[in-house]
Design a protein around this motif. Structure first.
Motif, mmCIF file in Angstrom:
data_model
loop_
_atom_site.group_PDB
_atom_site.id
_atom_site.type_symbol
_atom_site.label_atom_id
_atom_site.label_comp_id
_atom_site.label_asym_id
_atom_site.label_seq_id
_atom_site.Cartn_x
_atom_site.Cartn_y
_atom_site.Cartn_z
ATOM 1 N N HIS A 188 45.170 32.886 42.524
ATOM 2 C CA HIS A 188 44.431 32.799 43.777
ATOM 3 C C HIS A 188 44.995 31.663 44.622
ATOM 4 O O HIS A 188 45.354 30.606 44.103
ATOM 5 C CB HIS A 188 42.946 32.541 43.522
ATOM 6 C CG HIS A 188 42.239 33.707 42.899
ATOM 7 N ND1 HIS A 188 40.878 33.718 42.680
ATOM 8 C CD2 HIS A 188 42.693 34.909 42.467
ATOM 9 C CE1 HIS A 188 40.531 34.874 42.132
ATOM 10 N NE2 HIS A 188 41.616 35.609 41.990
ATOM 11 N N ASN A 189 45.041 31.872 45.928
ATOM 12 C CA ASN A 189 45.512 30.831 46.836
ATOM 13 C C ASN A 189 44.536 29.662 46.868
ATOM 14 O O ASN A 189 44.943 28.506 46.779
ATOM 15 C CB ASN A 189 45.666 31.404 48.249
ATOM 16 C CG ASN A 189 46.115 30.369 49.249
ATOM 17 O OD1 ASN A 189 47.126 29.702 49.062
ATOM 18 N ND2 ASN A 189 45.357 30.202 50.329
ATOM 19 N N ARG A 190 43.270 29.965 46.979
ATOM 20 C CA ARG A 190 42.225 28.937 46.861
ATOM 21 C C ARG A 190 41.691 29.036 45.447
ATOM 22 O O ARG A 190 40.910 29.926 45.125
ATOM 23 C CB ARG A 190 41.120 29.183 47.885
ATOM 24 C CG ARG A 190 39.949 28.220 47.765
ATOM 25 C CD ARG A 190 39.038 28.354 48.969
ATOM 26 N NE ARG A 190 37.720 27.820 48.695
ATOM 27 C CZ ARG A 190 36.721 27.788 49.589
ATOM 28 N NH1 ARG A 190 36.921 28.269 50.798
ATOM 29 N NH2 ARG A 190 35.546 27.296 49.273
ATOM 30 N N ALA A 191 42.148 28.121 44.621
ATOM 31 C CA ALA A 191 41.956 28.340 43.194
ATOM 32 C C ALA A 191 41.267 27.170 42.506
ATOM 33 O O ALA A 191 40.151 26.803 42.828
ATOM 34 C CB ALA A 191 43.301 28.648 42.542
ATOM 35 N N GLY A 192 41.973 26.546 41.559
ATOM 36 C CA GLY A 192 41.341 25.618 40.639
ATOM 37 C C GLY A 192 40.880 26.392 39.424
ATOM 38 O O GLY A 192 40.579 27.587 39.493
ATOM 39 N N LYS A 193 40.854 25.750 38.276
ATOM 40 C CA LYS A 193 40.384 26.344 37.022
ATOM 41 C C LYS A 193 41.207 27.548 36.576
ATOM 42 O O LYS A 193 40.734 28.374 35.798
ATOM 43 C CB LYS A 193 38.913 26.752 37.108
ATOM 44 C CG LYS A 193 37.984 25.623 37.512
ATOM 45 C CD LYS A 193 36.544 25.889 37.113
ATOM 46 C CE LYS A 193 36.057 27.272 37.412
ATOM 47 N NZ LYS A 193 34.653 27.477 37.038
ATOM 48 N N GLY A 194 42.427 27.698 37.057
ATOM 49 C CA GLY A 194 43.239 28.831 36.629
ATOM 50 C C GLY A 194 42.775 30.160 37.185
ATOM 51 O O GLY A 194 43.064 31.210 36.619
ATOM 52 N N LEU A 195 42.080 30.143 38.314
ATOM 53 C CA LEU A 195 41.526 31.372 38.872
ATOM 54 C C LEU A 195 42.620 32.382 39.205
ATOM 55 O O LEU A 195 43.579 32.073 39.899
ATOM 56 C CB LEU A 195 40.721 31.064 40.133
ATOM 57 C CG LEU A 195 39.419 30.289 39.935
ATOM 58 C CD1 LEU A 195 38.807 29.937 41.277
ATOM 59 C CD2 LEU A 195 38.448 31.100 39.098
ATOM 60 N N GLY A 196 42.443 33.593 38.697
ATOM 61 C CA GLY A 196 43.346 34.690 39.018
ATOM 62 C C GLY A 196 44.691 34.635 38.339
ATOM 63 O O GLY A 196 45.558 35.467 38.621
ATOM 64 N N VAL A 197 44.907 33.674 37.443
ATOM 65 C CA VAL A 197 46.222 33.541 36.807
ATOM 66 C C VAL A 197 46.385 34.601 35.720
ATOM 67 O O VAL A 197 45.659 34.614 34.728
ATOM 68 C CB VAL A 197 46.418 32.131 36.209
ATOM 69 C CG1 VAL A 197 47.772 32.037 35.521
ATOM 70 C CG2 VAL A 197 46.303 31.077 37.299
ATOM 71 N N GLN A 198 47.327 35.503 35.953
ATOM 72 C CA GLN A 198 47.621 36.574 35.001
ATOM 73 C C GLN A 198 49.138 36.767 34.952
ATOM 74 O O GLN A 198 49.812 36.654 35.978
ATOM 75 C CB GLN A 198 46.957 37.892 35.432
ATOM 76 C CG GLN A 198 45.445 37.860 35.515
ATOM 77 C CD GLN A 198 44.777 37.925 34.157
ATOM 78 O OE1 GLN A 198 45.411 38.309 33.177
ATOM 79 N NE2 GLN A 198 43.518 37.555 34.084
ATOM 80 N N LEU A 199 49.653 37.071 33.788
ATOM 81 C CA LEU A 199 51.082 37.309 33.597
ATOM 82 C C LEU A 199 51.349 38.811 33.527
ATOM 83 O O LEU A 199 50.631 39.543 32.841
ATOM 84 C CB LEU A 199 51.556 36.641 32.306
ATOM 85 C CG LEU A 199 52.988 36.937 31.848
ATOM 86 C CD1 LEU A 199 54.009 36.419 32.861
ATOM 87 C CD2 LEU A 199 53.241 36.328 30.477
#
Length: 319
Positions: A138-149
């Motif tokens: 995620h562009n506005r993130a924090g906490k690893g939001l939206g991080v997927q491989l």
């Protein structure tokens, strides 16, 4: 009485700082800005202001905290108040796109990144990464939001068409080269008052971005704080860390009027550093700090005490 004002939306991430301020006898007041009223006809109180507003506030039910904080920071700055991590810091906190542009401007290498809005556009942009692994975030993130491989566009398509896909709070999904490191860890460099404090090695074998906060409750893969095995702690402060990247980071922070931050990087198989996050709401891991005898919140509290003293003279709590 002049004091330190702490702007935030999450008491659990701020209590370690307020405890240190109390320990040092520094007067302070917390402004929890998940909601509020701002009277533009009034002047702000006397004191110095430090913002710890977080990009992930919406995950705690504080959807508009950054937007409201932006108005408050503008008000403070318009009246000439001293603000640490002010308007520009918040602007970067809520946009990784702007972070990467600033890092690149100062000669800091970042992973190739494409920003997209819309499912169709996301899948089309992913074709640029065909044949090699890539991640979403995620562009506005924090906490690893939206991080997927992902290993393929087809895998991404299955993800975005499934129930697990979450549209970012600002609508902007990032596609980014996956930097393969020979070891499963990243390095986080901490700065207070624009000066380097220490670097911490973060084990990423259970997830991509690990939050160091003791109170962090991300769950799943991203932040299993407190579950670290004795023989391999997830957070380790690196003794004697010294790399030319530190001077580049300091220039980025100075150019953007950022006083307190944690900057994260990863090395690829050739040892090349790729920087991927500037966290202006940085937290510290107490276990790692206790082992190393270095304490980020104490350093920050001392910085705020010195700045308050420099501006208003000696001030302490009324006992």
């Amino acid at each position: 009485m002049s004091k330190v004002y702490i702007i935030h939306e999450n008491t659990e991430w701020t209590i370690h700082l307020t405890n240190r301020l109390q320990e040092l006898g520094v007067p302070f007041e917390e402004w929890h800005l998940d909601e509020g009223v701002l009277d533009l006809s009034k002047e702000p109180p006397e004191g110095i202001f430090y913002s710890r507003m977080s990009a992930s506030s919406h995950t705690r039910g504080h959807r508009f905290a950054p937007e409201y904080t932006a108005q408050v920071l503008a008000w403070l700055e318009n009246h000439g108040r001293i603000v640490y991590n002010g308007t520009r810091a918040l602007e970067l906190e809520v946009s990784k796109v702007k972070q990467y542009l600033e890092l690149t401007k100062h000669g800091v290498r970042t992973p190739r990144t494409i920003a997209s809005v819309g499912i169709k556009q996301l899948l089309e942009a992913a074709k640029e990464f065909e044949g090699r692994p890539f991640i979403t975030k995620h562009n506005r993130a924090g906490k690893g939001l939206g991080v997927q491989l992902f290993q393929s566009v087809e895998a991404l398509k299955a993800y975005v068409e499934g129930p697990a896909f979450e549209v970012p709070i600002d609508g902007v999904t990032l596609l980014q080269d996956y930097i393969q490191s020979p070891e499963s860890y990243i390095t986080r460099c901490e700065f207070v008052g624009g000066e380097f404090v220490y670097a911490v090695k973060v084990d990423t074998s259970e997830g991509f971005e690990l939050c160091p906060a003791d109170a962090c409750q991300i769950g799943d893969l991203f932040c299993p704080v407190g579950e670290e095995a004795e023989e391999k702690p997830k957070f380790q402060i690196i003794e004697g860390f010294n790399d030319p990247i530190i001077e580049k980071y300091k220039k980025v922070l100075e150019a953007n009027n950022i006083h307190v931050a944690g900057i994260e990087f990863i090395r690829d198989e050739q040892g090349v550093i790729f920087t991927y996050d500037i966290n202006t709401n940085t937290n510290y891991n107490s276990d790692a700090e206790t082992r190393a005898g270095k304490f980020g919140m104490l350093q920050l509290a001392k910085f705020l005490k010195d700045e308050l003293h420099a501006e208003y003279g000696a001030v302490t709590f009324e006992r």
